[in-house]
Motif scaffolding. Structure first.
Motif, PDB file in Angstrom:
ATOM      1  N   ASP A 296       0.808  -1.216   0.000  1.00  0.00           N
ATOM      2  CA  ASP A 296       0.000   0.000   0.000  1.00  0.00           C
ATOM      3  C   ASP A 296       0.847   1.273   0.000  1.00  0.00           C
ATOM      4  OD1 ASP A 296       0.976  -0.166   2.598  1.00  0.00           O
ATOM      5  OD2 ASP A 296      -0.946   0.349   3.534  1.00  0.00           O
ATOM      6  N   LYS A 297       2.122   1.157  -0.280  1.00  0.00           N
ATOM      7  CA  LYS A 297       3.021   2.312  -0.297  1.00  0.00           C
ATOM      8  C   LYS A 297       3.462   2.612  -1.722  1.00  0.00           C
ATOM      9  CE  LYS A 297       3.472   2.237   4.254  1.00  0.00           C
ATOM     10  NZ  LYS A 297       2.482   2.912   5.016  1.00  0.00           N
ATOM     11  N   ALA A 298       3.510   3.898  -2.064  1.00  0.00           N
ATOM     12  CA  ALA A 298       4.024   4.345  -3.358  1.00  0.00           C
ATOM     13  C   ALA A 298       4.724   5.676  -3.145  1.00  0.00           C
ATOM     14  CB  ALA A 298       2.890   4.478  -4.373  1.00  0.00           C
ATOM     15  N   LEU A 299       5.651   5.981  -4.033  1.00  0.00           N
ATOM     16  CA  LEU A 299       6.401   7.237  -3.971  1.00  0.00           C
ATOM     17  C   LEU A 299       6.376   7.921  -5.333  1.00  0.00           C
ATOM     18  CD1 LEU A 299       9.710   6.153  -2.191  1.00  0.00           C
ATOM     19  CD2 LEU A 299       7.898   7.559  -1.209  1.00  0.00           C
ATOM     20  N   ALA A 300       6.453   9.246  -5.305  1.00  0.00           N
ATOM     21  CA  ALA A 300       6.659  10.031  -6.517  1.00  0.00           C
ATOM     22  C   ALA A 300       7.781  11.012  -6.226  1.00  0.00           C
ATOM     23  CB  ALA A 300       5.399  10.802  -6.897  1.00  0.00           C
ATOM     24  N   LEU A 301       8.645  11.229  -7.214  1.00  0.00           N
ATOM     25  CA  LEU A 301       9.711  12.215  -7.094  1.00  0.00           C
ATOM     26  C   LEU A 301       9.709  13.085  -8.336  1.00  0.00           C
ATOM     27  CD1 LEU A 301      11.221   9.281  -5.968  1.00  0.00           C
ATOM     28  CD2 LEU A 301      12.577  11.131  -5.051  1.00  0.00           C
ATOM     29  N   PHE A 302       9.710  14.388  -8.128  1.00  0.00           N
ATOM     30  CA  PHE A 302       9.809  15.312  -9.246  1.00  0.00           C
ATOM     31  C   PHE A 302      10.523  16.578  -8.792  1.00  0.00           C
ATOM     32  CE2 PHE A 302       5.639  15.726  -7.301  1.00  0.00           C
ATOM     33  CZ  PHE A 302       5.477  17.095  -7.116  1.00  0.00           C
ATOM     34  N   SER A 303      11.182  17.220  -9.739  1.00  0.00           N
ATOM     35  CA  SER A 303      12.005  18.381  -9.415  1.00  0.00           C
ATOM     36  C   SER A 303      11.582  19.602 -10.216  1.00  0.00           C
ATOM     37  CB  SER A 303      13.486  18.085  -9.715  1.00  0.00           C
ATOM     38  OG  SER A 303      13.953  17.021  -8.924  1.00  0.00           O
ATOM     39  N   PHE A 304      11.854  20.746  -9.629  1.00  0.00           N
ATOM     40  CA  PHE A 304      11.696  22.036 -10.290  1.00  0.00           C
ATOM     41  C   PHE A 304      12.994  22.805 -10.100  1.00  0.00           C
ATOM     42  CE2 PHE A 304       7.319  20.865 -10.208  1.00  0.00           C
ATOM     43  CZ  PHE A 304       6.755  21.545 -11.288  1.00  0.00           C
ATOM     44  N   PRO A 305      13.289  23.722 -11.003  1.00  0.00           N
ATOM     45  CA  PRO A 305      14.552  24.468 -10.903  1.00  0.00           C
ATOM     46  C   PRO A 305      14.694  25.233  -9.588  1.00  0.00           C
ATOM     47  CG  PRO A 305      13.516  24.856 -13.040  1.00  0.00           C
ATOM     48  CD  PRO A 305      12.537  24.079 -12.205  1.00  0.00           C
ATOM     49  N   SER A 306      13.558  25.637  -8.993  1.00  0.00           N
ATOM     50  CA  SER A 306      13.600  26.408  -7.750  1.00  0.00           C
ATOM     51  C   SER A 306      12.265  26.251  -7.028  1.00  0.00           C
ATOM     52  CB  SER A 306      13.831  27.896  -8.053  1.00  0.00           C
ATOM     53  OG  SER A 306      12.712  28.418  -8.769  1.00  0.00           O
ATOM     54  N   LEU A 307      12.226  26.666  -5.770  1.00  0.00           N
ATOM     55  CA  LEU A 307      10.978  26.655  -5.022  1.00  0.00           C
ATOM     56  C   LEU A 307       9.975  27.618  -5.663  1.00  0.00           C
ATOM     57  CD1 LEU A 307       9.402  25.493  -2.674  1.00  0.00           C
ATOM     58  CD2 LEU A 307      10.406  27.253  -1.205  1.00  0.00           C
ATOM     59  N   ALA A 308      10.457  28.743  -6.185  1.00  0.00           N
ATOM     60  CA  ALA A 308       9.571  29.698  -6.858  1.00  0.00           C
ATOM     61  C   ALA A 308       8.911  29.065  -8.083  1.00  0.00           C
ATOM     62  CB  ALA A 308      10.348  30.950  -7.249  1.00  0.00           C
ATOM     63  N   ALA A 309       9.660  28.276  -8.847  1.00  0.00           N
ATOM     64  CA  ALA A 309       9.096  27.602 -10.018  1.00  0.00           C
ATOM     65  C   ALA A 309       8.049  26.574  -9.578  1.00  0.00           C
ATOM     66  CB  ALA A 309      10.194  26.921 -10.828  1.00  0.00           C
ATOM     67  N   TYR A 310       8.313  25.866  -8.500  1.00  0.00           N
ATOM     68  CA  TYR A 310       7.338  24.914  -7.968  1.00  0.00           C
ATOM     69  C   TYR A 310       6.067  25.645  -7.533  1.00  0.00           C
ATOM     70  CZ  TYR A 310       4.981  21.750  -4.795  1.00  0.00           C
ATOM     71  OH  TYR A 310       4.025  20.999  -4.163  1.00  0.00           O
ATOM     72  N   GLU A 311       6.221  26.799  -6.890  1.00  0.00           N
ATOM     73  CA  GLU A 311       5.061  27.557  -6.430  1.00  0.00           C
ATOM     74  C   GLU A 311       4.215  28.052  -7.600  1.00  0.00           C
ATOM     75  OE1 GLU A 311       6.947  30.377  -3.830  1.00  0.00           O
ATOM     76  OE2 GLU A 311       6.975  28.953  -2.156  1.00  0.00           O
ATOM     77  N   GLU A 312       4.848  28.395  -8.715  1.00  0.00           N
ATOM     78  CA  GLU A 312       4.092  28.777  -9.917  1.00  0.00           C
ATOM     79  C   GLU A 312       3.258  27.594 -10.414  1.00  0.00           C
ATOM     80  OE1 GLU A 312       3.597  31.752 -11.539  1.00  0.00           O
ATOM     81  OE2 GLU A 312       4.531  32.497  -9.691  1.00  0.00           O
ATOM     82  N   TYR A 313       3.847  26.436 -10.437  1.00  0.00           N
ATOM     83  CA  TYR A 313       3.146  25.200 -10.816  1.00  0.00           C
ATOM     84  C   TYR A 313       1.966  24.952  -9.878  1.00  0.00           C
ATOM     85  CZ  TYR A 313       2.762  20.061 -10.186  1.00  0.00           C
ATOM     86  OH  TYR A 313       2.326  18.786  -9.988  1.00  0.00           O
TER      87      TYR A 313
END
Length: 108
Positions: free
Chosen positions: A48-65
């Motif tokens: 029942d466990k799963a993981l996802a990993l994804f990256s953004f160039p910066s925290l600001a770019a992640y916040e835009e997403y």
């Protein structure tokens, strides 16, 4: 670079729905400025466990997403897969700074 690690508890009876949900999110992350490193699903041990990993160039770019959540029709449709199927029981997000293998080698 910042990497988001999402730890999921999934319904093992609804793995097909989770895979559909995951596939859609991989496309969305890549289409909106990130790099998805994949979902990691149960193989042995806890089912029942799963993981996802994804990256953004910066925290600001992640916040835009993240601003697209609940507003962009593709994001709403992806969440609908999860919500209607009940494949995700709960999840937790954390952020990490990757330490990646060097592309240069040094000789001693």
């Amino acid at each position: 670079m910042i990497t988001c690690v999402v730890e999921y508890v999934i319904d093992p009876q609804k793995t097909d729905a989770f895979e559909k949900f995951a596939t859609r999110w991989m496309e969305l992350v890549d289409a909106h400025g990130g790099t998805h490193h994949g979902y990691f699903l149960p193989a042995e041990g806890a089912s029942d466990k799963a993981l996802a990993l994804f990256s953004f160039p910066s925290l600001a770019a992640y916040e835009e997403y993240r601003k697209l959540f609940g507003h962009h029709p593709d994001f709403i449709a992806a969440d609908k897969i999860r919500d209607e199927s009940g494949c995700v029981l709960r999840y937790e997000r954390s952020f990490m700074r990757p330490l990646l293998p060097s592309t240069t080698t040094t000789s001693t």
